[in-house]
Enzyme design. Sequence first.
Site, PDB file in Angstrom:
ATOM      1  N   ASN A   1      43.766 -35.442 -34.242  1.00  0.00           N
ATOM      2  CA  ASN A   1      43.745 -34.649 -33.002  1.00  0.00           C
ATOM      3  C   ASN A   1      44.947 -34.987 -32.128  1.00  0.00           C
ATOM      4  OD1 ASN A   1      43.016 -36.921 -31.202  1.00  0.00           O
ATOM      5  ND2 ASN A   1      41.171 -36.929 -32.457  1.00  0.00           N
TER       6      ASN A   1
ATOM      7  N   ASP B   1      35.175 -36.526 -35.106  1.00  0.00           N
ATOM      8  CA  ASP B   1      33.713 -36.424 -35.209  1.00  0.00           C
ATOM      9  C   ASP B   1      33.255 -36.296 -36.659  1.00  0.00           C
ATOM     10  OD1 ASP B   1      33.036 -36.502 -32.438  1.00  0.00           O
ATOM     11  OD2 ASP B   1      34.027 -34.560 -32.259  1.00  0.00           O
TER      12      ASP B   1
ATOM     13  N   PHE C   1      34.458 -42.072 -22.427  1.00  0.00           N
ATOM     14  CA  PHE C   1      35.353 -41.028 -21.941  1.00  0.00           C
ATOM     15  C   PHE C   1      34.798 -39.673 -22.344  1.00  0.00           C
ATOM     16  CE2 PHE C   1      39.621 -42.110 -20.227  1.00  0.00           C
ATOM     17  CZ  PHE C   1      39.396 -43.463 -20.029  1.00  0.00           C
TER      18      PHE C   1
HETATM   19  N1  CTP Z   1      33.307 -41.794 -29.522  1.00  0.00           N
HETATM   20  C1  CTP Z   1      33.108 -42.871 -30.352  1.00  0.00           C
HETATM   21  N2  CTP Z   1      32.859 -42.672 -31.693  1.00  0.00           N
HETATM   22  C2  CTP Z   1      32.817 -41.447 -32.207  1.00  0.00           C
HETATM   23  C3  CTP Z   1      33.025 -40.333 -31.378  1.00  0.00           C
HETATM   24  C4  CTP Z   1      33.278 -40.541 -30.034  1.00  0.00           C
HETATM   25  O1  CTP Z   1      33.156 -44.007 -29.890  1.00  0.00           O
HETATM   26  N3  CTP Z   1      32.594 -41.281 -33.500  1.00  0.00           N
HETATM   27  C5  CTP Z   1      33.512 -42.006 -28.076  1.00  0.00           C
HETATM   28  C6  CTP Z   1      34.873 -41.640 -27.555  1.00  0.00           C
HETATM   29  O2  CTP Z   1      35.786 -42.731 -27.619  1.00  0.00           O
HETATM   30  C7  CTP Z   1      34.568 -41.240 -26.127  1.00  0.00           C
HETATM   31  C8  CTP Z   1      33.215 -40.562 -26.243  1.00  0.00           C
HETATM   32  O3  CTP Z   1      32.623 -41.143 -27.395  1.00  0.00           O
HETATM   33  O4  CTP Z   1      34.413 -42.363 -25.278  1.00  0.00           O
HETATM   34  C9  CTP Z   1      33.382 -39.078 -26.436  1.00  0.00           C
HETATM   35  O5  CTP Z   1      32.180 -38.515 -26.765  1.00  0.00           O
HETATM   36  P1  CTP Z   1      32.043 -37.340 -27.846  1.00  0.00           P
HETATM   37  O6  CTP Z   1      30.681 -36.797 -27.704  1.00  0.00           O
HETATM   38  O7  CTP Z   1      32.456 -37.766 -29.181  1.00  0.00           O
HETATM   39  O8  CTP Z   1      33.115 -36.346 -27.350  1.00  0.00           O
HETATM   40  P2  CTP Z   1      33.517 -35.057 -28.101  1.00  0.00           P
HETATM   41  O9  CTP Z   1      33.841 -35.307 -29.528  1.00  0.00           O
HETATM   42  O10 CTP Z   1      34.603 -34.455 -27.275  1.00  0.00           O
HETATM   43  O11 CTP Z   1      32.142 -34.290 -28.043  1.00  0.00           O
HETATM   44  P3  CTP Z   1      31.838 -32.758 -27.841  1.00  0.00           P
HETATM   45  O12 CTP Z   1      32.505 -32.082 -28.974  1.00  0.00           O
HETATM   46  O13 CTP Z   1      30.347 -32.729 -27.903  1.00  0.00           O
HETATM   47  O14 CTP Z   1      32.379 -32.423 -26.499  1.00  0.00           O
END
Ligand code: CTP
Length: 403
Positions: free
Chosen positions: A211, A279, A324
Site C-alpha cells: 500500500n 489486511d 491508528f
Molecule cells: N493493524 C494491525 N494488524 C493488522 C491490520 C491492522 O496491527 N493486520 C493496525 C494498524 O497498524 C492500525 C489499525 O490496526 O493501527 C488499523 O485498523 P484496520 O481495521 O486494519 O484499518 P483498515 O485496514 O484501514 O480497516 P478498514 O478497511 O476496516 O477501514
Amino acid sequence: MENLINKKILLVICGGIAAYKSLELIRIFKKNKCQVKTILTRGALEFITPLSVSSLSNEKVYTNLFDFKNEAEMDHISLSRWADLVLFAPVTANKIAQLSNGLAEDLATTIALASDKDIFLVPAMNVRMWENTITKTNIKKLVNSNYKIIGPDIGEMACGEYGSGKFSDPVKISNVLNDYFKSIQGNKKFKALVTAGPTREYIDPVRFITNRSSGKQGYAIAKELQKNGFQTTLISGPTNLVSPDGLKLVNVNSANEMYEKTIEHLPVDVAIFAAAVADFKMKEISNFKIKKENLSNLEIEKTKDILGHTSKHNSIRPKLVIGFAAETNNLNENSRKKLIEKNCDWVVANNVSNKEIGFDSDYNEIKIFNKNNQNIDNISFNTKEMIAKRLVEKISNELKANG
Ligand code: CTP
C-alpha cells in the site's frame, strides 16, 4: 539542578547588549557540572570576547563556519551531534529572522539547521522589536518547527525603555533546562514499541501486494520517543527512510513477520500501531513466477491482526495501546469503532482523503480519541514531526500519571 549534571550544552551567544549575561549562564552550567561548548556570532564578538567565554567554560570557543582549524577538530555537524541540546542565549531579532527562514549563513544558523536536538531560544531585544509583527510571525514559525522559547522577561532595558524583551534570569533559564532533562530522565524507565510503514504480501518471487504508506509518521513517533528517553523498538515494513539514531530497528516484510517481531518485543509500556498492515495475504506463496493466465485463481486469507492480538492479550498487553485509523469518510465514527473493536486505549484518527496530508506526505492532521469516547486532542495541518512531538508529550504525561 541535579538533572543538569553531565549534560552537554551547545550555547550560541548572539550579538546584543545582553550577551554579557550569558557568562553568568555558563557559570551556573559549570557549577552544575555541565559541559558547555560555545559559539559566538560575529555580533557577539562586539560585546564579549572568546577569552572570557573559554575561561569560564574551559572549552574551545567556536566563531566561524569556515575556520578550518576548528573544523578539522570538530566540524559543525559533529558539534551539533555532540550536544544534548542547543541553546541560543541571547538570540536577537535578526538571528530569529534568519532561523525562521532556514538560512545557514554562519556557524550558528548552520548548526540550527543541521541539528537533530531540541533548540531553545532566549530572546533579548528592545520591546518594539520584540512586539513587531514580523518578529512575532517569525517566532510563531519557529514554535511550529519545534523551537522552544524561554522568556523574554518584562522590565527596564539597557536602552532605557520598559516592556517585554529582557533576557530571562539565568537561574530561570537553567531551571527550564533542568526540567527538560528531568522529564527525559523520567521517561527512561518506559519501554515503547512502534510499528510503521507498509507490509508486503508476496504472491510469487516477483509480485507482492502492498500500500501507499511511507512510514514517515511511525518513524517520526519512534524518533521522538527515543529522543525523549523511552527505550524504543521500531518494527518497520519496507520504507525508504533512514533509521533514527539510538533506537532498535527491526526490519520486516510481511504482516506475519511484523506480528511475530512485535510479540517477540513485548511486554512494553506503550505500543503505537502506526503501520499500514495489509489486511490480506496469499494462502500460499508460489515459489515460481505465476503465469498471468493463472493469476485470477489466487486464494487469499486475512493477516493476523497485530494490534488486536496485542491489546486483547491479558498477560502482554501494554499499559497504553494506541491504534491508528486512516479514513476517507466518517472519520470520527469509523475511528471510534476501530478503537472499541481493537480494544485500544487511544486511537489516532487521520483523514487520508486530502492528498496533501496522510499517506506519503510530510504533513498530517489528526484527532485523538480515548476509550471513554472523549476527543482528547486535535492537531490541525502540521508536519508529522510536530504531530509526533505532541503525541509523545501526551504519552509521557499519561504514563507518568499512572505510575
Ligand atoms: N493493524 C494491525 N494488524 C493488522 C491490520 C491492522 O496491527 N493486520 C493496525 C494498524 O497498524 C492500525 C489499525 O490496526 O493501527 C488499523 O485498523 P484496520 O481495521 O486494519 O484499518 P483498515 O485496514 O484501514 O480497516 P478498514 O478497511 O476496516 O477501514
